[in-house]
Design a protein around this motif. Sequence first.
Motif, PDB file in Angstrom:
ATOM      1  N   VAL A   1       0.858  -1.180   0.000  1.00  0.00           N
ATOM      2  CA  VAL A   1       0.000   0.000   0.000  1.00  0.00           C
ATOM      3  C   VAL A   1       0.894   1.229   0.000  1.00  0.00           C
ATOM      4  N   ASP A   2       0.771   2.042  -1.014  1.00  0.00           N
ATOM      5  CA  ASP A   2       1.569   3.263  -1.104  1.00  0.00           C
ATOM      6  C   ASP A   2       0.732   4.449  -0.648  1.00  0.00           C
ATOM      7  N   THR A   3       1.180   5.107   0.404  1.00  0.00           N
ATOM      8  CA  THR A   3       0.393   6.223   0.930  1.00  0.00           C
ATOM      9  C   THR A   3       1.208   7.503   0.917  1.00  0.00           C
ATOM     10  N   ARG A   4       0.472   8.597   0.801  1.00  0.00           N
ATOM     11  CA  ARG A   4       1.089   9.910   1.006  1.00  0.00           C
ATOM     12  C   ARG A   4       0.215  10.591   2.036  1.00  0.00           C
ATOM     13  N   GLY A   5       0.767  10.847   3.203  1.00  0.00           N
ATOM     14  CA  GLY A   5      -0.046  11.351   4.301  1.00  0.00           C
ATOM     15  C   GLY A   5      -1.079  10.297   4.652  1.00  0.00           C
ATOM     16  N   ALA A   6      -2.343  10.696   4.718  1.00  0.00           N
ATOM     17  CA  ALA A   6      -3.390   9.762   5.103  1.00  0.00           C
ATOM     18  C   ALA A   6      -4.037   9.115   3.885  1.00  0.00           C
ATOM     19  N   GLU A   7      -3.585   9.508   2.686  1.00  0.00           N
ATOM     20  CA  GLU A   7      -4.278   9.056   1.496  1.00  0.00           C
ATOM     21  C   GLU A   7      -3.575   7.845   0.869  1.00  0.00           C
ATOM     22  N   VAL A   8      -4.361   6.829   0.549  1.00  0.00           N
ATOM     23  CA  VAL A   8      -3.797   5.685  -0.169  1.00  0.00           C
ATOM     24  C   VAL A   8      -3.721   6.077  -1.638  1.00  0.00           C
ATOM     25  N   MET A   9      -2.498   6.189  -2.164  1.00  0.00           N
ATOM     26  CA  MET A   9      -2.336   6.642  -3.541  1.00  0.00           C
ATOM     27  C   MET A   9      -2.486   5.502  -4.531  1.00  0.00           C
ATOM     28  N   ARG A  10      -1.955   4.358  -4.167  1.00  0.00           N
ATOM     29  CA  ARG A  10      -2.055   3.228  -5.089  1.00  0.00           C
ATOM     30  C   ARG A  10      -1.756   1.939  -4.343  1.00  0.00           C
ATOM     31  N   ILE A  11      -2.118   0.837  -4.990  1.00  0.00           N
ATOM     32  CA  ILE A  11      -1.859  -0.481  -4.421  1.00  0.00           C
ATOM     33  C   ILE A  11      -1.143  -1.317  -5.467  1.00  0.00           C
ATOM     34  N   LEU A  12      -0.054  -1.935  -5.052  1.00  0.00           N
ATOM     35  CA  LEU A  12       0.745  -2.743  -5.965  1.00  0.00           C
ATOM     36  C   LEU A  12       0.873  -4.155  -5.403  1.00  0.00           C
ATOM     37  N   PRO A  13       1.144  -5.121  -6.270  1.00  0.00           N
ATOM     38  CA  PRO A  13       1.303  -6.482  -5.753  1.00  0.00           C
ATOM     39  C   PRO A  13       2.668  -6.687  -5.118  1.00  0.00           C
ATOM     40  N   ARG A  14       2.712  -7.644  -4.197  1.00  0.00           N
ATOM     41  CA  ARG A  14       3.973  -8.115  -3.646  1.00  0.00           C
ATOM     42  C   ARG A  14       4.102  -9.558  -4.086  1.00  0.00           C
ATOM     43  N   ILE A  15       5.312 -10.020  -4.244  1.00  0.00           N
ATOM     44  CA  ILE A  15       5.476 -11.400  -4.711  1.00  0.00           C
ATOM     45  C   ILE A  15       5.214 -12.368  -3.568  1.00  0.00           C
ATOM     46  N   ASN A  16       4.306 -13.313  -3.803  1.00  0.00           N
ATOM     47  CA  ASN A  16       4.143 -14.441  -2.915  1.00  0.00           C
ATOM     48  C   ASN A  16       3.824 -15.637  -3.790  1.00  0.00           C
ATOM     49  N   GLU A  17       4.802 -16.485  -3.982  1.00  0.00           N
ATOM     50  CA  GLU A  17       4.652 -17.594  -4.926  1.00  0.00           C
ATOM     51  C   GLU A  17       3.474 -18.488  -4.582  1.00  0.00           C
ATOM     52  N   ASP A  18       3.136 -18.580  -3.291  1.00  0.00           N
ATOM     53  CA  ASP A  18       2.073 -19.491  -2.892  1.00  0.00           C
ATOM     54  C   ASP A  18       0.687 -18.914  -3.106  1.00  0.00           C
ATOM     55  N   VAL A  19       0.592 -17.612  -3.199  1.00  0.00           N
ATOM     56  CA  VAL A  19      -0.733 -17.015  -3.288  1.00  0.00           C
ATOM     57  C   VAL A  19      -0.952 -16.357  -4.649  1.00  0.00           C
ATOM     58  N   ASN A  20      -0.320 -15.217  -4.851  1.00  0.00           N
ATOM     59  CA  ASN A  20      -0.671 -14.450  -6.043  1.00  0.00           C
ATOM     60  C   ASN A  20       0.481 -14.318  -7.026  1.00  0.00           C
ATOM     61  N   GLU A  21       1.555 -15.088  -6.837  1.00  0.00           N
ATOM     62  CA  GLU A  21       2.754 -14.921  -7.661  1.00  0.00           C
ATOM     63  C   GLU A  21       3.122 -13.438  -7.643  1.00  0.00           C
ATOM     64  N   GLU A  22       2.933 -12.733  -8.774  1.00  0.00           N
ATOM     65  CA  GLU A  22       3.121 -11.281  -8.635  1.00  0.00           C
ATOM     66  C   GLU A  22       1.990 -10.525  -9.299  1.00  0.00           C
ATOM     67  N   TRP A  23       0.815 -11.154  -9.348  1.00  0.00           N
ATOM     68  CA  TRP A  23      -0.322 -10.497  -9.972  1.00  0.00           C
ATOM     69  C   TRP A  23      -1.329 -10.065  -8.911  1.00  0.00           C
ATOM     70  N   ILE A  24      -2.110  -9.051  -9.223  1.00  0.00           N
ATOM     71  CA  ILE A  24      -3.314  -8.767  -8.442  1.00  0.00           C
ATOM     72  C   ILE A  24      -4.406  -8.382  -9.423  1.00  0.00           C
ATOM     73  N   SER A  25      -5.632  -8.495  -8.961  1.00  0.00           N
ATOM     74  CA  SER A  25      -6.748  -8.195  -9.855  1.00  0.00           C
ATOM     75  C   SER A  25      -6.946  -6.678  -9.946  1.00  0.00           C
ATOM     76  N   ASP A  26      -7.698  -6.275 -10.949  1.00  0.00           N
ATOM     77  CA  ASP A  26      -7.939  -4.847 -11.148  1.00  0.00           C
ATOM     78  C   ASP A  26      -8.707  -4.236  -9.981  1.00  0.00           C
ATOM     79  N   LYS A  27      -9.573  -5.035  -9.367  1.00  0.00           N
ATOM     80  CA  LYS A  27     -10.322  -4.509  -8.232  1.00  0.00           C
ATOM     81  C   LYS A  27      -9.375  -4.239  -7.069  1.00  0.00           C
TER      82      LYS A  27
END
Lengths: 201, 692
Positions: B233-259
């Motif tokens: 979760v990338d934040t600036r102050g109190a605002e969430v600016m964007r969300i990026l995936p983290r690598i976890n081979e067991d769960v999401n590899e390095e993808w996340i859905s658009d939602k």
Amino acid sequence: MSGAPETFTFTPENAEAAKSVIAKYPDGWHESAVMPLLDLAQRQHDGWLPRAAMDAVAEILSMPPIRVYEVATFYTMYNLQPVGKHHVQVCTNLPCWLRGSEDVVGACRKTLGIDIGMTTENGMFTLSEAECLGACANAPMMQIGDDYYEDLDADSTTKVLKLLKSGGKPKTGSQTGRHTSEPAGGLTSLKNLGKDEGEAK
Amino acid sequence: MPKLTINGMEIEVEPGLTVLQACELAGIEIPRFCYHERLSVAGNCRMCLVHMERAPKPVASCAMPVGEGMVIETDTPEVRKMRKGVMEFLLINHPLDCPICDQGGECDLQDQAMGYGTDRGRYLENKRAVKDKNLGPLIKTIMTRCIHCTRCIRFATEVAGVQELGATGRGENMEVGTYVEKALTSELSGNMIDLCPVGALTSKPYAFTARPWELKKTESIDVLDAVGCNIRVDTRGAEVMRILPRINEDVNEEWISDKTRFACDGLGRQRLDQPYVRRDGKLEPATWDEAFAAIADKVKASAPKKIAAIAGDMACAESMMALKDLMTGLGTPHIDCRQDGTKLDASSRSGYLFNSTIAGIGGADALLLIGTNPRIEAPVLNARIRKRSIRGGFQVAAVGGVEEGADLTYDYEHLGADTGVLHSLSEGKHPFAKVLKKTDKAMLVIGQGALTGPDGGKVLGLARAIAESCGMVNKGAWNGFNVLHTAAARVGGLDLGFLPGRDGYDVEGMLSAAESGKLDMVYLLGADEIDMSRLGSAFVVYQGHHGDAGAHRADVVLPGAAYTEKNSTFVNTEGRVQRTHLAAFPPGEAREDWTIVRALSDVLGHTLAYNDLSEVRGRLVEANPIFLSLDEATPAAWGDFGEQGRLGGGTVGSTAIDNFYMTDPISRASATMARCTETRSGGQQDKTGTDG
């Protein structure tokens, strides 16, 4: 020029032809038939491929349309814009250029009244520049439709085009009268082949 | 195993690796643009050139398989010169617009130009300019920046399974796009933004809002579906600016859905930032004390048995634990965490988990989908199924869940939606049952859509029967019975036993009881998906973070924290316990959820016995030791679950999700998700007959 049609279907004859093209490829490799099928579609559709035709080919081969677009946009022999009845392609690569392709292009411009990339108002001719068409021995040359016209100069080019304009059928191949790509100044060897068979023995 | 020498170092690697991978194993980084370890090898950027002994030319290390006795040099003046040449070519048509480019600061081309670029260009001709493409509301394109690495095309084709992107034209005129100007129809399209090594594809909603170096990065977990994707979760102050995936081979590899990626703008809209109390039919701002007092009055006036609590889809384990303890303290058995009314059964943990694990899909041989559309319920998990499917030897069939002919991005057989199919599968009469029996590792995935309604329990029992009769369970460590959840909170709730006690009502029971006036008070812990009109005249307490359905019906609103604003625990559909971390503080007077319940318990005179986060987590472990094993999917023992009995005809339920982009209060509040919904529904009207 007509706009792009919404739909495209192969004529029964072409659909039959498409089937025999597809049958040339083993099971699971039917996508390989995309190029001959696009060619069939282009011939059926006045020499150019509207998007509907590419979509139709995609559907016949059950492949994603984008894969067909990729092929069709890659090869210059697929026309994605309407072309005239006679598609005049003048080779302007090095050998043809050395042998005077500029005169040929000039004659085309003058006779047809259009520039490269344009189509005459009556939809008869489209003029384009082509990369090497592999007839360098008979340079300069141009391709109109499926036919090559070789050993051209301004005059012979004009003659060919005028004849086409009036609905005639110009002689294809060399315009200077030589047979295929034999030496321009007549044969230099094998002169007697066939005539004096006895002597050769 | 081939032995090769890289920069004088001898290294032995697995056969079949490429030189680039071998160099990475040796700890040497090779610059690259087109190569990506999760995509096929293209070999077209030429940045990864290395020197190989006895080779006449430099070789592209990404496409060169390792061989015995190879001698590779990666850092000679010659190699550097070659790479500089490649870089110069790449920069010929690349605009010098880094100051206005959103990729600036995290751009592969920028970084590598620092190493291999020159300080001036020698190219004096016209640069090429390419028309920007419209790829929909999520991806902004500046195609002049494109260096033709084709990562996006390969991602769309291989991972996302939507063959819509391609390279048209040739040579200098090559362009990446859809050719027909349409929005991508993938639920994973946002990943192309991460894959793009330059600024050609950037995030549209995030455009021109922040620079990467101004952002605070917090590692966390996604809760918008039940996969539990690892995110940053990338934040600036109190605002969430964007969300990026983290690598976890067991769960999401390095993808996340658009939602997961783009719904974060919903975190800043329609937020509840202070308590509200309904006075004379209108919700009015109140203090925490007033709100608690209003609840206390009501609780005192009600018989304990007339109080009920429902936990919603994004409730964390901590808050559910606290609420359960509070309700038990008050003496009511009416609690439930299954707000969608599924007939899941907590008697055996294997009965509500995705037992094969997400990574386990890769080892399966056949798959039966029951009442689920994984493409919209869990796009990242669906990408795993696709990955397995394109490897071949993997038959998939679906019963209900999807309409016949729907595109799941892989081939499957639709067996119809008739419940009779399930019976014939469990009795081994169905042809597909033979397929399942024949394979060693068959699996079935049952969705929430199949488990709702009065027959849900029987469908669950039938699914268990199919799993057992087709030999999906107990072959070594393999368990092929899988429940695909749609709510991040569900498994946690089931693990904690947030379920009706003795004689307690389930959600359906609560709603009908409330309708007929048998309930005085209903406590909604972020539960928005129930039919609010059926709550009758009950006094409703809503604790949550968004002014959604629940808050509108509520008599007292307690502002809670969203998943980016608290340190909390979630259990994903595999039973993997994962934790979110506080990235920004909750707005206004909103508080972390378990602390709200804890504070309320004080006022109600049933003080909970924990005062800080570690004590609540201790209580979680006490309730279920599974909460000790973080980030692991602990295998669950096979047991009895579900109801026996024949289904009286009818059909297997359809997927639990109507609109992928709007499933919860956060995504419903998101303007980006609204635009996606509009594009997707509008796109269907525009269909030309070539789509899908």
